[in-house]
Write a protein that holds these residues in place. Structure first.
Motif, PDB file in Angstrom:
ATOM      1  N   TRP A 204       0.850  -1.182   0.000  1.00 57.29           N
ATOM      2  CA  TRP A 204       0.000   0.000   0.000  1.00 57.29           C
ATOM      3  C   TRP A 204       0.889   1.236   0.000  1.00 57.29           C
ATOM      4  CZ3 TRP A 204      -5.539   0.226   1.321  1.00 57.29           C
ATOM      5  CH2 TRP A 204      -6.148  -1.044   1.387  1.00 57.29           C
ATOM      6  N   ALA A 252       4.146  -0.952  -5.422  1.00 63.39           N
ATOM      7  CA  ALA A 252       2.815  -0.766  -4.850  1.00 63.39           C
ATOM      8  C   ALA A 252       1.738  -1.462  -5.669  1.00 63.39           C
ATOM      9  CB  ALA A 252       2.496   0.723  -4.733  1.00 63.39           C
ATOM     10  N   ASP A 253       0.858  -2.163  -4.967  1.00 57.81           N
ATOM     11  CA  ASP A 253      -0.337  -2.746  -5.577  1.00 57.81           C
ATOM     12  C   ASP A 253      -1.518  -1.794  -5.458  1.00 57.81           C
ATOM     13  OD1 ASP A 253       0.414  -5.842  -5.895  1.00 57.81           O
ATOM     14  OD2 ASP A 253       1.172  -5.154  -3.967  1.00 57.81           O
ATOM     15  N   TRP A 255      -2.780   2.168  -4.493  1.00 59.14           N
ATOM     16  CA  TRP A 255      -2.433   3.588  -4.411  1.00 59.14           C
ATOM     17  C   TRP A 255      -3.531   4.315  -3.653  1.00 59.14           C
ATOM     18  CZ3 TRP A 255       1.181   6.803  -7.395  1.00 59.14           C
ATOM     19  CH2 TRP A 255       0.899   8.167  -7.346  1.00 59.14           C
ATOM     20  N   GLN A 273       1.591   2.424 -16.358  1.00 56.41           N
ATOM     21  CA  GLN A 273       1.633   1.029 -15.919  1.00 56.41           C
ATOM     22  C   GLN A 273       3.028   0.431 -16.055  1.00 56.41           C
ATOM     23  OE1 GLN A 273      -1.877  -0.805 -15.287  1.00 56.41           O
ATOM     24  NE2 GLN A 273      -0.333  -1.321 -13.768  1.00 56.41           N
ATOM     25  N   MET A 276       4.872   1.383 -12.913  1.00 57.75           N
ATOM     26  CA  MET A 276       4.348   0.728 -11.716  1.00 57.75           C
ATOM     27  C   MET A 276       3.517  -0.481 -12.149  1.00 57.75           C
ATOM     28  SD  MET A 276       3.326   4.070  -9.389  1.00 57.75           S
ATOM     29  CE  MET A 276       3.297   3.111  -7.857  1.00 57.75           C
ATOM     30  N   GLU A 278       2.840  -3.396 -10.915  1.00 54.72           N
ATOM     31  CA  GLU A 278       2.022  -4.145  -9.958  1.00 54.72           C
ATOM     32  C   GLU A 278       0.746  -3.422  -9.575  1.00 54.72           C
ATOM     33  OE1 GLU A 278       5.171  -3.340  -9.389  1.00 54.72           O
ATOM     34  OE2 GLU A 278       6.325  -5.217  -9.430  1.00 54.72           O
ATOM     35  N   LEU A 279       0.640  -2.138  -9.908  1.00 54.63           N
ATOM     36  CA  LEU A 279      -0.472  -1.325  -9.433  1.00 54.63           C
ATOM     37  C   LEU A 279      -1.797  -1.822 -10.006  1.00 54.63           C
ATOM     38  CD1 LEU A 279      -0.941   1.080  -7.601  1.00 54.63           C
ATOM     39  CD2 LEU A 279      -0.694   2.582  -9.564  1.00 54.63           C
ATOM     40  N   ARG A 280      -2.735  -2.108  -9.093  1.00 57.46           N
ATOM     41  CA  ARG A 280      -4.032  -2.645  -9.512  1.00 57.46           C
ATOM     42  C   ARG A 280      -5.221  -1.832  -9.006  1.00 57.46           C
ATOM     43  NH1 ARG A 280      -0.954  -4.789 -12.169  1.00 57.46           N
ATOM     44  NH2 ARG A 280      -0.759  -6.991 -12.761  1.00 57.46           N
ATOM     45  N   PHE A 282      -6.472   2.249  -7.552  1.00 56.40           N
ATOM     46  CA  PHE A 282      -6.347   3.619  -7.079  1.00 56.40           C
ATOM     47  C   PHE A 282      -7.530   3.903  -6.151  1.00 56.40           C
ATOM     48  CE2 PHE A 282      -3.929   3.971 -11.044  1.00 56.40           C
ATOM     49  CZ  PHE A 282      -2.867   4.794 -10.681  1.00 56.40           C
ATOM     50  N   PHE A 301      -3.061   3.368 -16.915  1.00 57.39           N
ATOM     51  CA  PHE A 301      -2.953   2.162 -16.089  1.00 57.39           C
ATOM     52  C   PHE A 301      -4.114   1.218 -16.447  1.00 57.39           C
ATOM     53  CE2 PHE A 301      -0.687   5.413 -13.796  1.00 57.39           C
ATOM     54  CZ  PHE A 301       0.383   4.760 -13.221  1.00 57.39           C
ATOM     55  N   ALA A 304      -5.440  -1.324 -13.846  1.00 59.59           N
ATOM     56  CA  ALA A 304      -5.821  -0.833 -12.525  1.00 59.59           C
ATOM     57  C   ALA A 304      -7.269  -0.355 -12.490  1.00 59.59           C
ATOM     58  CB  ALA A 304      -4.893   0.297 -12.086  1.00 59.59           C
TER      59      ALA A 304
END
Length: 523
Positions: A204, A252-253, A255, A273, A276, A278-280, A282, A301, A304
């Motif tokens: 996080w 970070a997964d 945000w 993307q 980042m 891994e970001l899935r 917001f 992204f 995400a």
């Protein structure tokens, strides 16, 4: 408290998993976090009676989290103060309010301060007992164990968060352990779906100062679900290059931030993307999420989700949510802020407190099991905006937010702005949020805010402060004139700002929100 029990379980089952990591390179595993907070809780318990607030001062050091947990285990609400955004005079005001609440039965003559950083001095600072960072480390190194009978639970206060007060002095919002636990369960549901309690080690992003309630989103979600809290330290956020490098390496997964912070990052063309992967998810709260900002995030992204939420500090961070789609961002209407969580009811009332029909604007009232207990040491303020209600057969607290909005036929909340952002100019009542909404929908505008200009104590005119989405192709005067002509297509003449000021970015407060006071001071 279930939150503490969840952390204890992860510390036992996955002791080597990283619990807290800062962009400065410092980190703590769950075993280290648990052991350190156990030892410190024992020492806090020896110095302070149960229920007495303890100030935790510092920035994004992992030991700030140690102090928070230690206070909870000692049965004391923690009072977070960010050393980089809260000036000494405000810190002194908070300490003075805590001192005024204390009695001889408390066992100490001055508020206790756990200072993970250099605690400030000023002429207004009352007597305080400060345990500096090095001394905290020595207490932790000595080891120890908390008294589980002192752990906060139910209606015990988890934390007191001081927000701006209309009198000039900050007011402390009292959030109970039950409020925190109830919010935590919903927070994990937002992040993990149908498996809210699984410990899967998700990261996080922790950007907001701990003195801003948005940070509770990350504290609750990361540690309550066995994940990692990645904190962007103040020194990292001072440099755009350092900040972007930290975002790329944090993994970070999830945000969590205000829309303003995301817009700041979107100014970098490489913020996507690929940077980042891994970001899935917001999660946004604290400000209006513009359609254009959400659209740009969905484009950059593609893997995400973007979730818009709403809630004041007095309702424990947030109480509504909606997943934003590309279709919603393309609508001419502002984004909704969502449907209420289970355990919360939203009502819209008129000036007399009577509920209004769906589709009618009014004041937002929140009723439910995450509404705060009231304002610390201010029963006069508490009785003014807090009340009780019955929800699903149980008594709950209710809070009049001072926000304006309406519920649609499906029960979705639409937020328009603060009722106190209404201004009267030349006899006309004007909603600044309505003007800002039209500005933000224009493709040539990346960010916008409208501020009144005062002369001799009265509003002289309005100024639109805007950040263009591309370099101006004309002089500022001609560009501003064109912008006002666009606004005149949607707004009556008296609502069109007299002046348009162009900026590279809008000023933000230490909490990452738009600094409206700074804009008002601009001419």
């Amino acid at each position: 408290m279930k939150y503490l029990e969840n952390i204890e379980r992860v510390a036992r089952e996955w002791p080597c998993r990283t619990a807290v990591r800062a962009s400065t390179g410092m980190d703590l595993t769950y075993r280290e976090l648990w052991a350190a907070s156990e030892a410190l809780a024992e020492q806090v318990g020896k110095r302070v009676e149960r229920g007495v607030p303890v100030i935790v001062y510092g920035n994004k050091d992992p030991f700030m989290v140690v102090c928070f947990l230690a206070c909870m285990k000692a049965g004391c609400p923690y009072v977070p103060i960010d050393g980089n955004s809260v000036p000494p005079q405000r810190t002194a005001s908070i300490a003075t309010q805590i001192l005024a609440s204390m009695t001889g039965d408390a066992g100490i003559e001055a508020p206790l301060v756990l200072a993970v950083g250099s605690f400030p001095t000023c002429d207004d600072m009352p007597p305080v007992t400060v345990i500096e960072h090095r001394a905290i480390g020595d207490l932790v190194a000595a080891a120890g164990h908390s008294n589980r009978d002192r752990w906060i639970d139910g209606e015990d206060l988890a934390y007191i968060l001081f927000t701006s007060g209309s009198t000039g002095a900050p007011k402390g919002v009292e959030v109970t352990a039950a409020c925190f636990d109830n919010f935590c369960a919903w927070d994990l549901e937002l992040a993990h779906g149908n498996t809210p309690e699984r410990s899967d080690g998700r990261v996080w992003l922790d950007q907001a100062p701990f003195s801003f309630d948005l940070s509770v989103f990350e504290l609750a979600g990361a540690l309550g679900g066995g994940g990692t809290l990645y904190s962007l330290a103040a020194e990292t956020q001072l440099s755009m290059a350092a900040q972007f490098a930290a975002l790329k390496e944090c993994g970070a997964d999830i945000w969590v931030s205000t829309p303003s912070f995301a817009e700041l990052c979107l100014a970098n063309a490489d913020f996507d993307q690929n940077a980042m992967p891994e970001l899935r998810l917001f999660l946004f709260c604290g400000e209006t999420l513009p359609n254009a900002t959400a659209a740009r995030l969905l484009e950059r992204f593609p893997r995400a989700r973007v979730v818009n939420t709403y809630g004041p500090t007095e309702s424990t961070v947030a109480v509504t949510s909606v997943e934003v789609t590309a279709e919603m961002t393309a609508s001419p209407e502002p984004l909704p802020v969502g449907a209420p969580r289970l355990g919360t009811r939203i009502r819209i009332v008129d000036e007399e407190g009577r509920s209004v029909p769906a589709g009618t604007f009014g004041e937002v009232v929140i009723e439910g099991d995450t509404v705060a207990r009231g304002y610390f040491g201010r029963p006069d303020l508490t009785t003014r905006v807090f009340d009780t209600a019955v929800l699903d057969g149980a008594a709950v607290r209710a809070y009049r937010t001072g926000d304006e909005g309406y519920l649609d036929a499906e029960g979705m909340l639409h937020f328009r702005g603060r009722l106190d952002l209404q201004v009267k100019l030349n006899g006309f009542r004007i909603e600044l949020g309505e003007i800002e909404g039209h500005l933000r929908r224009l493709p040539e505008i990346a960010a916008a805010a409208v501020a009144p200009v005062y002369r001799d104590g009265k509003i002289s005119h309005l100024v639109a402060h805007v950040v263009p989405s591309a370099p101006l192709g004309d002089t500022p005067f001609r560009a501003g004139l064109a912008l006002k002509e666009r606004l005149a297509e949607f707004l009556p003449h008296y609502m069109v700002p007299k002046k348009v000021a162009f900026h590279e970015s809008l000023p933000m407060t230490g909490n990452g929100k738009l600094d409206r006071r700074a804009l008002t001071e601009k001419k």
